[in-house]
Scaffold this motif. Structure first.
Motif, PDB file in Angstrom:
ATOM      1  N   THR A  61     -10.054  -7.687  -9.664  1.00  0.00           N
ATOM      2  CA  THR A  61      -9.390  -8.751 -10.433  1.00  0.00           C
ATOM      3  C   THR A  61      -8.374  -9.401  -9.498  1.00  0.00           C
ATOM      4  O   THR A  61      -8.024  -8.814  -8.463  1.00  0.00           O
ATOM      5  CB  THR A  61      -8.671  -8.197 -11.669  1.00  0.00           C
ATOM      6  N   PRO A  62      -7.883 -10.590  -9.830  1.00  0.00           N
ATOM      7  CA  PRO A  62      -7.010 -11.294  -8.878  1.00  0.00           C
ATOM      8  C   PRO A  62      -5.809 -10.497  -8.399  1.00  0.00           C
ATOM      9  O   PRO A  62      -5.371 -10.664  -7.254  1.00  0.00           O
ATOM     10  CB  PRO A  62      -6.576 -12.528  -9.675  1.00  0.00           C
ATOM     11  N   GLY A  63      -5.249  -9.630  -9.242  1.00  0.00           N
ATOM     12  CA  GLY A  63      -4.028  -8.936  -8.858  1.00  0.00           C
ATOM     13  C   GLY A  63      -4.199  -7.479  -8.487  1.00  0.00           C
ATOM     14  O   GLY A  63      -3.206  -6.771  -8.314  1.00  0.00           O
ATOM     15  N   THR A  64      -5.431  -7.009  -8.350  1.00  0.00           N
ATOM     16  CA  THR A  64      -5.672  -5.593  -8.076  1.00  0.00           C
ATOM     17  C   THR A  64      -6.203  -5.409  -6.661  1.00  0.00           C
ATOM     18  O   THR A  64      -7.199  -6.037  -6.286  1.00  0.00           O
ATOM     19  CB  THR A  64      -6.685  -5.007  -9.069  1.00  0.00           C
ATOM     20  N   MET A  65      -5.553  -4.540  -5.886  1.00  0.00           N
ATOM     21  CA  MET A  65      -6.083  -4.203  -4.569  1.00  0.00           C
ATOM     22  C   MET A  65      -7.220  -3.204  -4.747  1.00  0.00           C
ATOM     23  O   MET A  65      -7.067  -2.189  -5.425  1.00  0.00           O
ATOM     24  CB  MET A  65      -4.990  -3.612  -3.680  1.00  0.00           C
ATOM     25  N   VAL A  66      -8.351  -3.509  -4.128  1.00  0.00           N
ATOM     26  CA  VAL A  66      -9.538  -2.660  -4.250  1.00  0.00           C
ATOM     27  C   VAL A  66     -10.087  -2.411  -2.845  1.00  0.00           C
ATOM     28  O   VAL A  66     -10.321  -3.359  -2.094  1.00  0.00           O
ATOM     29  CB  VAL A  66     -10.621  -3.316  -5.130  1.00  0.00           C
ATOM     30  N   LEU A  67     -10.290  -1.149  -2.526  1.00  0.00           N
ATOM     31  CA  LEU A  67     -10.721  -0.773  -1.175  1.00  0.00           C
ATOM     32  C   LEU A  67     -11.886   0.194  -1.254  1.00  0.00           C
ATOM     33  O   LEU A  67     -11.850   1.157  -2.014  1.00  0.00           O
ATOM     34  CB  LEU A  67      -9.556  -0.108  -0.427  1.00  0.00           C
ATOM     35  N   GLN A  68     -12.925  -0.083  -0.469  1.00  0.00           N
ATOM     36  CA  GLN A  68     -13.962   0.916  -0.192  1.00  0.00           C
ATOM     37  C   GLN A  68     -13.983   1.137   1.309  1.00  0.00           C
ATOM     38  O   GLN A  68     -14.157   0.180   2.079  1.00  0.00           O
ATOM     39  CB  GLN A  68     -15.345   0.439  -0.665  1.00  0.00           C
ATOM     40  N   THR A  69     -13.838   2.378   1.720  1.00  0.00           N
ATOM     41  CA  THR A  69     -13.792   2.684   3.146  1.00  0.00           C
ATOM     42  C   THR A  69     -14.404   4.058   3.369  1.00  0.00           C
ATOM     43  O   THR A  69     -14.456   4.880   2.441  1.00  0.00           O
ATOM     44  CB  THR A  69     -12.341   2.648   3.664  1.00  0.00           C
ATOM     45  N   SER A  70     -14.866   4.288   4.590  1.00  0.00           N
ATOM     46  CA  SER A  70     -15.422   5.601   4.908  1.00  0.00           C
ATOM     47  C   SER A  70     -14.435   6.435   5.714  1.00  0.00           C
ATOM     48  O   SER A  70     -14.714   7.580   6.050  1.00  0.00           O
ATOM     49  CB  SER A  70     -16.738   5.446   5.694  1.00  0.00           C
ATOM     50  N   ASP A  71     -13.286   5.851   6.058  1.00  0.00           N
ATOM     51  CA  ASP A  71     -12.246   6.613   6.759  1.00  0.00           C
ATOM     52  C   ASP A  71     -10.905   6.242   6.109  1.00  0.00           C
ATOM     53  O   ASP A  71     -10.862   5.945   4.918  1.00  0.00           O
ATOM     54  CB  ASP A  71     -12.264   6.315   8.260  1.00  0.00           C
ATOM     55  N   ASP A  72      -9.849   6.250   6.866  1.00  0.00           N
ATOM     56  CA  ASP A  72      -8.553   5.935   6.251  1.00  0.00           C
ATOM     57  C   ASP A  72      -8.163   4.473   6.392  1.00  0.00           C
ATOM     58  O   ASP A  72      -7.036   4.104   6.057  1.00  0.00           O
ATOM     59  CB  ASP A  72      -7.458   6.835   6.823  1.00  0.00           C
ATOM     60  N   SER A  73      -9.090   3.627   6.868  1.00  0.00           N
ATOM     61  CA  SER A  73      -8.769   2.205   7.031  1.00  0.00           C
ATOM     62  C   SER A  73      -8.367   1.596   5.692  1.00  0.00           C
ATOM     63  O   SER A  73      -9.100   1.692   4.711  1.00  0.00           O
ATOM     64  CB  SER A  73      -9.979   1.446   7.589  1.00  0.00           C
ATOM     65  N   GLY A  74      -7.221   0.984   5.662  1.00  0.00           N
ATOM     66  CA  GLY A  74      -6.753   0.296   4.466  1.00  0.00           C
ATOM     67  C   GLY A  74      -5.951   1.151   3.510  1.00  0.00           C
ATOM     68  O   GLY A  74      -5.316   0.625   2.588  1.00  0.00           O
ATOM     69  N   LEU A  75      -5.959   2.466   3.670  1.00  0.00           N
ATOM     70  CA  LEU A  75      -5.231   3.314   2.725  1.00  0.00           C
ATOM     71  C   LEU A  75      -3.722   3.078   2.788  1.00  0.00           C
ATOM     72  O   LEU A  75      -3.022   3.231   1.778  1.00  0.00           O
ATOM     73  CB  LEU A  75      -5.537   4.793   2.982  1.00  0.00           C
ATOM     74  N   ASP A  76      -3.219   2.734   3.966  1.00  0.00           N
ATOM     75  CA  ASP A  76      -1.788   2.429   4.063  1.00  0.00           C
ATOM     76  C   ASP A  76      -1.428   1.230   3.184  1.00  0.00           C
ATOM     77  O   ASP A  76      -0.359   1.203   2.564  1.00  0.00           O
ATOM     78  CB  ASP A  76      -1.401   2.144   5.513  1.00  0.00           C
ATOM     79  N   LEU A  77      -2.324   0.238   3.126  1.00  0.00           N
ATOM     80  CA  LEU A  77      -2.075  -0.921   2.265  1.00  0.00           C
ATOM     81  C   LEU A  77      -2.086  -0.515   0.799  1.00  0.00           C
ATOM     82  O   LEU A  77      -1.284  -0.993  -0.001  1.00  0.00           O
ATOM     83  CB  LEU A  77      -3.134  -1.995   2.536  1.00  0.00           C
ATOM     84  N   VAL A  78      -3.016   0.365   0.443  1.00  0.00           N
ATOM     85  CA  VAL A  78      -3.080   0.852  -0.939  1.00  0.00           C
ATOM     86  C   VAL A  78      -1.768   1.553  -1.310  1.00  0.00           C
ATOM     87  O   VAL A  78      -1.237   1.377  -2.404  1.00  0.00           O
ATOM     88  CB  VAL A  78      -4.278   1.814  -1.109  1.00  0.00           C
ATOM     89  N   ALA A  79      -1.247   2.344  -0.385  1.00  0.00           N
ATOM     90  CA  ALA A  79      -0.035   3.122  -0.670  1.00  0.00           C
ATOM     91  C   ALA A  79       1.200   2.249  -0.789  1.00  0.00           C
ATOM     92  O   ALA A  79       2.111   2.565  -1.564  1.00  0.00           O
ATOM     93  CB  ALA A  79       0.170   4.169   0.420  1.00  0.00           C
ATOM     94  N   THR A  80       1.237   1.161  -0.040  1.00  0.00           N
ATOM     95  CA  THR A  80       2.475   0.376   0.033  1.00  0.00           C
ATOM     96  C   THR A  80       2.453  -0.900  -0.795  1.00  0.00           C
ATOM     97  O   THR A  80       3.492  -1.554  -0.907  1.00  0.00           O
ATOM     98  CB  THR A  80       2.779   0.001   1.502  1.00  0.00           C
TER      99      THR A  80
END
Length: 334
Positions: free
Chosen positions: A212-231
């Motif tokens: 949705t426009p305001g939801t961060m959504v990530l699919q990854t096979s390693d830790d790429s992008g998880l820092d963005l999810v956390a912060t």
């Protein structure tokens, strides 16, 4: 706690929001313990506690007994309400003592991931229920018939806007065949953060329907992008999927249009066979939806590239063209 190393990695990446939740609970516990101590019915124990709190400052200068009688105002709680206050304090302590296990959910094979997450949030929500119970007790507004259940579980749907901003992050281990994730949308509010650690084979793009426009959504096979999810200051959901699944990031901060917010790192072939209760058609629809969201304003999506925030270039168009051709059934074509 599951032995999967990805669980510990996800917990480490979520250290900041986990710390914020625990800090909130610890602050509430400190205030609740002080309030409980004020309810001490034994006057001698009251004076002794006050003497310890005043320390050397009062020694030889203040008659602590008289000071306690004159200066300290305490709302009187009945013994029954004092017991409820004690129980609220115990709930806050229990939530803190559970440590990292409070933030891990292991979904058994074949079970509902939505129900598992709902149960975990309800158990953690006891902390918010305890805080509310203490406020009601101190304000003389506690009604046992209405409020005694606050200390059992507090469902996410009853959390206030303020409580949802301090929602506890969860790391959820679940079979790929059980990724019926539509119900998780109910929990994507405030600053809730969910990280799914997928066991075994996975549908190619299970999270695409949660974009949705305001939801961060990530699919990854390693830790790429998880820092963005956390912060991120908003809500977010991530899935650690096998390398053959789609990998993408939907970042609300990158623009107003879906193609500006979406970066696709890998687009897999369309699945030909069902997985668990998910049909091949359903999973193909997920990929088509991902393709549609990534499509730019004049041409196609930036598949296979990292060109979010701008119109797709010729290389991205070539990647998309090759993917579309690979999905076409050319049998019998002239």
């Amino acid at each position: 706690m599951p032995s999967d190393a990805r669980v510990q990695m996800a917990l480490e990446r979520l250290a900041r929001p986990i710390g914020e939740f625990r800090s909130t609970v610890a602050g509430a516990l400190s205030q609740a313990e002080a309030y409980l101590a004020d309810q001490e019915p034994d006057a001698a124990k009251q004076v002794e506690r006050l003497r310890q709190e005043l320390g050397l400052f009062a020694e030889g200068r203040i008659d602590v007994g008289r000071f306690n009688a004159v200066a300290v105002q305490r709302p009187a709680l009945s013994m029954a309400h004092r017991d409820r206050l004690q129980r609220a304090v115990d709930v806050l302590r229990d939530v803190l003592e559970r440590g990292g296990t409070l933030h891990v959910v292991d979904v058994p094979s074949g079970a509902s991931v939505t129900q598992a997450v709902e149960g975990a949030l309800s158990r953690a929500g006891r902390a918010f229920g305890a805080v509310l119970a203490i406020e009601l007790l101190s304000g003389g507004r506690y009604v046992p018939a209405q409020h005694d259940t606050l200390l059992d579980q507090l469902a996410f749907r009853t959390w206030t806007k303020a409580e949802r901003r301090f929602a506890p992050p969860l790391v959820v281990t679940v079979d790929g065949a059980d990724l019926h994730i539509g119900g998780l949308a109910d929990f994507l509010d405030g600053r809730e953060k969910l990280v799914l650690v997928v066991r075994g084979a996975s549908p190619p793009a299970p999270l695409v329907r949660l974009i949705t426009p305001g939801t961060m959504v990530l699919q990854t096979s390693d830790d790429s992008g998880l820092d963005l999810v956390a912060t991120t200051s908003g809500t977010a959901i991530a899935a650690l999927v096998p390398a053959d699944a789609a990998r993408f990031l939907h970042d609300p901060a990158q623009g107003r249009e879906p193609w500006q917010r979406l970066t696709v790192w890998h687009m897999p072939p369309a699945p030909k066979h069902a997985l668990g209760g998910l049909s091949a058609w359903q999973m193909q629809e997920d990929l088509r939806q991902l393709e549609a969201l990534a499509a730019g304003p004049t041409t196609t999506a930036p598949l296979g590239g990292t060109t979010s925030g701008s119109a797709p270039g010729p290389e991205a168009v070539d990647v998309l063209a090759r993917w579309l051709l690979s999905q076409a059934d050319l049998t019998g074509a002239a």
